[in-house]
Scaffold this motif. Structure first.
Motif, PDB file in Angstrom:
ATOM      1  N   GLU A   1      44.870  80.832  29.346  1.00 41.88           N
ATOM      2  CA  GLU A   1      45.156  79.722  28.447  1.00 41.88           C
ATOM      3  C   GLU A   1      43.836  79.131  27.956  1.00 41.88           C
ATOM      4  N   ALA A   2      43.794  78.786  26.691  1.00 45.45           N
ATOM      5  CA  ALA A   2      42.609  78.166  26.109  1.00 45.45           C
ATOM      6  C   ALA A   2      42.978  76.815  25.535  1.00 45.45           C
ATOM      7  N   ALA A   3      41.980  75.948  25.440  1.00 45.67           N
ATOM      8  CA  ALA A   3      42.195  74.620  24.874  1.00 45.67           C
ATOM      9  C   ALA A   3      40.935  74.171  24.164  1.00 45.67           C
ATOM     10  N   VAL A   4      41.103  73.497  23.042  1.00 47.77           N
ATOM     11  CA  VAL A   4      39.977  72.887  22.337  1.00 47.77           C
ATOM     12  C   VAL A   4      39.706  71.549  23.002  1.00 47.77           C
ATOM     13  N   SER A   5      38.663  71.503  23.815  1.00 45.86           N
ATOM     14  CA  SER A   5      38.395  70.297  24.611  1.00 45.86           C
ATOM     15  C   SER A   5      36.997  70.380  25.198  1.00 45.86           C
ATOM     16  N   SER A   6      36.380  69.238  25.328  1.00 51.76           N
ATOM     17  CA  SER A   6      35.085  69.161  26.014  1.00 51.76           C
ATOM     18  C   SER A   6      35.236  68.825  27.491  1.00 51.76           C
ATOM     19  N   GLU A   7      36.481  68.671  27.949  1.00 49.32           N
ATOM     20  CA  GLU A   7      36.716  68.301  29.336  1.00 49.32           C
ATOM     21  C   GLU A   7      36.352  69.437  30.283  1.00 49.32           C
ATOM     22  N   GLN A   8      35.772  69.095  31.401  1.00 50.97           N
ATOM     23  CA  GLN A   8      35.459  70.078  32.426  1.00 50.97           C
ATOM     24  C   GLN A   8      35.707  69.512  33.829  1.00 50.97           C
ATOM     25  N   LEU A   9      36.318  68.354  33.884  1.00 53.33           N
ATOM     26  CA  LEU A   9      36.540  67.686  35.159  1.00 53.33           C
ATOM     27  C   LEU A   9      38.028  67.429  35.367  1.00 53.33           C
ATOM     28  N   LEU A  10      38.573  67.950  36.455  1.00 51.34           N
ATOM     29  CA  LEU A  10      39.967  67.739  36.838  1.00 51.34           C
ATOM     30  C   LEU A  10      40.904  68.065  35.667  1.00 51.34           C
ATOM     31  N   VAL A  11      40.660  69.235  35.081  1.00 50.22           N
ATOM     32  CA  VAL A  11      41.478  69.734  33.982  1.00 50.22           C
ATOM     33  C   VAL A  11      42.835  70.180  34.530  1.00 50.22           C
TER      34      VAL A  11
END
Length: 867
Positions: free
Chosen positions: A52-62
């Motif tokens: 699964e891919a997502a457009v996001s800058s999140e890298q914490l507790l995804v």
């Protein structure tokens, strides 16, 4: 470039209790890189790959992007990220997560233990339990799920499983009993096998509490709950679970108690008891007890383990002729000895934190005997090199000194070493400076945390108490969250806080509660302590970026604030009922530690305002708009009521004391800027009038240096920190303290121990000042959850020429180091990928930088010289 992902807050996600575990990862990349998207890939049972891919800058507790794991299922997970130009990184290394037993129906194990009659009023001899079984040659996987009523250490075919100690941790056993999962394939063999366990009383049925404690807190049985599951090549599963087919017998532990110590008689050892083919002499069928499998939960934090070995630094012969070892550090754990001698000789080990008049001084331990005894097995006539090595299994002590008696033959100090035990959290925070006394103070804070994070956050580790006092951790949680990754540890403990919370919202003074202990501490509402339900989840959100803990604990937090709202009534003043207030104000008499200079109801109302405001902010984070508005209005009404009741027109408070001003300044309780300015000046004046000696207890100490700093009196904050006369932080250091004390004068200037009944030499609460040291001296402050955005703003004092602070944030290592040379302040900063840093240096314009290594040099202008 991309680290292997981490699941929830666990370094070892084997047997995780979450079906959809959140993922986090760290990045290493050149300057200018920004994550714009991520892709998560999981290889699941049968080799099935999901992505699964997502457009996001999140890298914490995804959030876990796939269907939930089922019990026993594992998944190998890797991550890659995309930059702003659309380029994908290489895949990270894969990390494997495996679910534990997620449904009660997955458990077939029952509690089993000795069937002999037990005297509920006496210390019982612990037992061993065992079972044999046979396996074919096609076993390809094996898991052991294990917990106990009491404490347990498991062996398979004579081999100890894991290195965990004092397991399971102390939880609200009736509602939450933690189990752990082990991969035991390597311990098994084709053909005959045996599994067995040592059992100990621990917290479950041992004496716990004040003045000798209470036995059988959760039950009188001592039982193992274990489920060994073996997977065959064809996918079949064989289960060996604790049931009526097990047997029990006595082992060499004659007595084991967390307070009193352990007595081990090696002459009673049973050779081969955990090996196949054992005759079973002395063993008889077990008694089978019951357990609601719905109460068995996987842990959220790490197990207790031996993390360090400390050798003695001095051998002392006391006036009485006793041999005393000084380990140079007040620590928590137990001793390991290597000894040779005649059969039946007994070595006695007594533990203490301090000495007085040349002897170990045990009065502060109260009813805790803290005494271990080892009776030697003795050598066979032909065994001239026989050495026996022993450490206790089911006890721990808080000590710096150990008195050794009964040692056979010539004593050699190298034959004794101290093993440090605590929950095996990852170290994440460091501080150093040009002042060795400040560095030692910081080390004392670290050691105090280590000694009191043993399965739960305790107040002290040595006397007949060692309880999870809620106020202590509430004030210390920011410091703890910097020094160690304690997110899972404290998140799990907060589940126990909610489990013990009364239906009306009351939070007990300590968690878990001692059943039957209400004669000492009745369960009733109290400020500072009960506010842990609101403030500590917020701290975990701030420091670890865990919005989930806010959601999990929200109803508990809400019940607490609603309770205080009812108690305060229309006046919005919490001015009734029992309160500990500014506990252990140094001016309070030894016999009444709550008799502080600050009105206890002022403290209670100030905390009411603080918790209402934090609850409103929590509601905002969770998207609960109606609650956010309601608690925001409530917080404003409390502030108004506080000002009307406790703030005079000038800004003076009705309690003209350091803690009162610290609370009101830091909690935003002054209606006008002018009153705030006056109060800051008055606080600084009070500190100066006291000779820069501290005059605060548990409520005021964590706030006073910030209150001074934020109100423009940084120099006074440093004066307070650098003071070395009693009471002060550096007084304890100069008196030889190696941990934080419960009382500012636990050891008095004349060298005598404070006569109060509560005189601990390892009590972390007053060490909460370290958080100010990290943020103000070191200059590192998180200004967005999880350190996503930080402020780098060291505020040096002329008494320091350098300082450095580092924190392993959820995004990676952030470090700040500064040095004053030739009238210039040179600051080096390292910012990891994913973090943005605001740089605010004295006398210079502010700027914002992205990840990378940065150096700044500005003229040295000390804030503290001009305030």
């Amino acid at each position: 470039m991309v680290s292997a992902p981490r699941f929830e807050h666990l370094r070892e996600p084997l047997g995780i209790g979450v079906a959809s575990p959140r993922l986090s990862w760290k990045l290493a990349a050149p300057a200018g890189f920004e994550q714009s998207a991520y892709q998560i890939e999981a290889v699941r049972r049968g080799g099935r790959t999901q992505s699964e891919a997502a457009v996001s800058s999140e890298q914490l507790l995804v959030e876990w992007p796939f269907e939930p794991l089922v019990s026993r299922e594992s998944a190998a997970v890797r991550v890659r990220v995309q930059d702003g130009d659309g380029e994908w990184s290489a895949w990270s290394p894969a990390a494997t997560v495996e679910a534990g037993l997620l449904e009660p129906s997955e458990w077939s194990a029952l509690p089993v233990g000795g069937a002999w009659a037990e005297d509920p009023d006496a210390e019982r001899r612990p037992s061993l339990v065992r079972r044999e079984f046979s396996l074919p040659d096609d076993v390809v996987g094996a898991r052991l799920y294990v917990t106990a009523h009491g404490l347990a250490e498991v062996e398979i075919n004579g081999r100890r499983i894991g290195q965990d100690a004092l397991a399971p941790d102390w939880t609200v056993y009736g509602k939450r009993l933690t189990y752990r999962t082990y991969d035991v394939l390597d311990a098994l063999r084709t053909g005959d096998n045996a599994i067995g366990a040592w059992l100990g009383d621990g917290w479950y049925r041992g004496r716990i509490g004040f003045h000798g404690g209470y036995p059988n807190l959760y039950g009188a049985d001592l039982s193992l709950i274990a489920q060994l599951e073996m997977t065959h090549a064809d996918g079949r599963r064989t289960t060996i679970a604790t049931d009526e087919d097990w047997s029990a017998g006595f082992g060499p532990i004659l007595r084991s108690n967390l307070y009193f110590g352990e007595h081990y008689d090696a002459r009673e050892e049973i050779a081969g008891w955990s090996l196949p083919g054992f005759t079973g002499d002395g063993f008889s069928p077990v008694a089978v007890r019951s357990r609601d499998a719905a109460t068995l939960v996987a842990p959220q934090g790490p197990p207790v383990r031996n993390t360090q070995i400390v050798s003695p630094v001095q051998v002392i012969t006391s006036p009485s002729g006793a041999t005393v070892l000084d380990f140079g550090q007040n620590l928590v754990g137990r001793l390991r000895i290597r000894v040779s001698g005649a059969r039946g000789a007994t070595v006695q080990l007594r533990h203490a934190e301090v000495m007085q008049d040349g002897e170990i001084y045990t009065r502060p331990l109260r009813g805790a005997l803290a005494t271990d005894r080892y009776t030697l097995r003795g050598a066979a006539d032909s065994d001239t090199d026989h050495v026996e090595v022993w450490e206790p299994r089911f006890t721990f002590h808080g000590f710096r000194y150990a008195e050794i008696t009964g040692w056979p033959g010539e004593f050699d100090a190298s034959d004794v070493e101290a093993l440090v035990y605590h929950s095996d959290m990852e170290r994440t925070g460091w501080f150093e400076s040009s002042d060795p006394l400040l560095d030692r103070l910081h080390e004392n804070v670290v050691w105090g945390m280590r000694g009191n994070f043993v399965g739960l956050p305790t107040d002290c580790p040595q006397r007949d108490e060692r309880l999870g006092w809620t106020g202590d951790i509430q004030v210390f949680a920011p410091t703890a969250s910097f020094l160690y990754d304690c997110a899972g540890f404290l998140g799990g403990w907060l589940r126990d806080v909610e489990a013990e919370q009364l239906s009306d919202g009351t939070v007990p003074w300590y968690v878990p509660v001692i059943p039957g202990g209400s004669e000492w501490t009745p369960i009733r509402p109290g400020a500072v302590w009960g506010d842990v339900a609101v403030l500590t989840p917020w701290t975990l959100f701030e420091r670890f970026g865990d919005r989930g803990v806010l959601a999990t604990q929200y109803e508990s937090a809400k019940r607490w604030v609603d309770l205080v709202d009812r108690l305060a009534g229309p006046s919005h003043l919490w001015n009734s009922g029992f309160q500990l207030g500014d506990w252990l104000d140094p001016a309070a008499p030894p016999e009444d530690p709550a008799d502080a200079a600050t009105d206890r109801y002022l403290v209670a109302t100030a905390y009411f305002a603080r918790s209402a405001q934090r609850l409103a902010e929590t509601a905002v984070e969770l998207g609960r708009e109606d609650d956010a508005a309601h608690y925001g209005r409530l917080a404003a009404a409390i502030r108004e009521a506080f000002a009307a009741e406790y703030v005079l027109e000038s800004g003076e408070l009705t309690s003209d004391a350091q803690t009162a001003y610290s609370l009101a300044l830091e909690f935003g309780l002054f209606p006008t800027f002018e009153q705030r300015e006056w109060a800051g000046g008055r606080l600084a004046e009070l500190v100066a009038q006291a000779g820069n000696r501290i005059a605060t207890g548990f409520a005021g100490t964590p706030l006073i240096t910030d209150a001074l700093t934020d109100s423009g009196h940084l120099r006074t904050a440093y004066d307070l920190l650098f003071e070395d006369e009693c009471p002060s932080w550096l007084y304890t250091v100069k008196q030889g303290g190696t941990t934080i004390w419960e009382r500012w004068d636990s050891l008095r200037p004349d060298g005598s121990v404070n006569p109060g009944g509560m005189t601990s030499f390892n009590h972390y609460a007053l060490g909460a000042v370290a958080d100010w040291m990290h943020r103000t001296i070191g200059g590192l402050t998180s200004v967005a959850p999880g350190y996503r955005r930080v402020r780098i703003a060291p505020r040096p004092d002329p008494r320091l020429t350098s300082a450095a602070v580092a924190h392993e944030s959820p995004y990676g290592r952030i470090s700040v180091s500064w040095r004053v040379v030739g009238g210039e302040l040179a600051v080096d900063v390292v910012v990891p990928v994913g973090v943005t840093a605001e740089i605010a240096l004295p006398g210079d314009e502010e700027l914002v930088v992205a990840h990378g290594e940065h150096r700044f040099v500005v003229p040295f202008v000390s804030d503290s010289e001009h305030r």
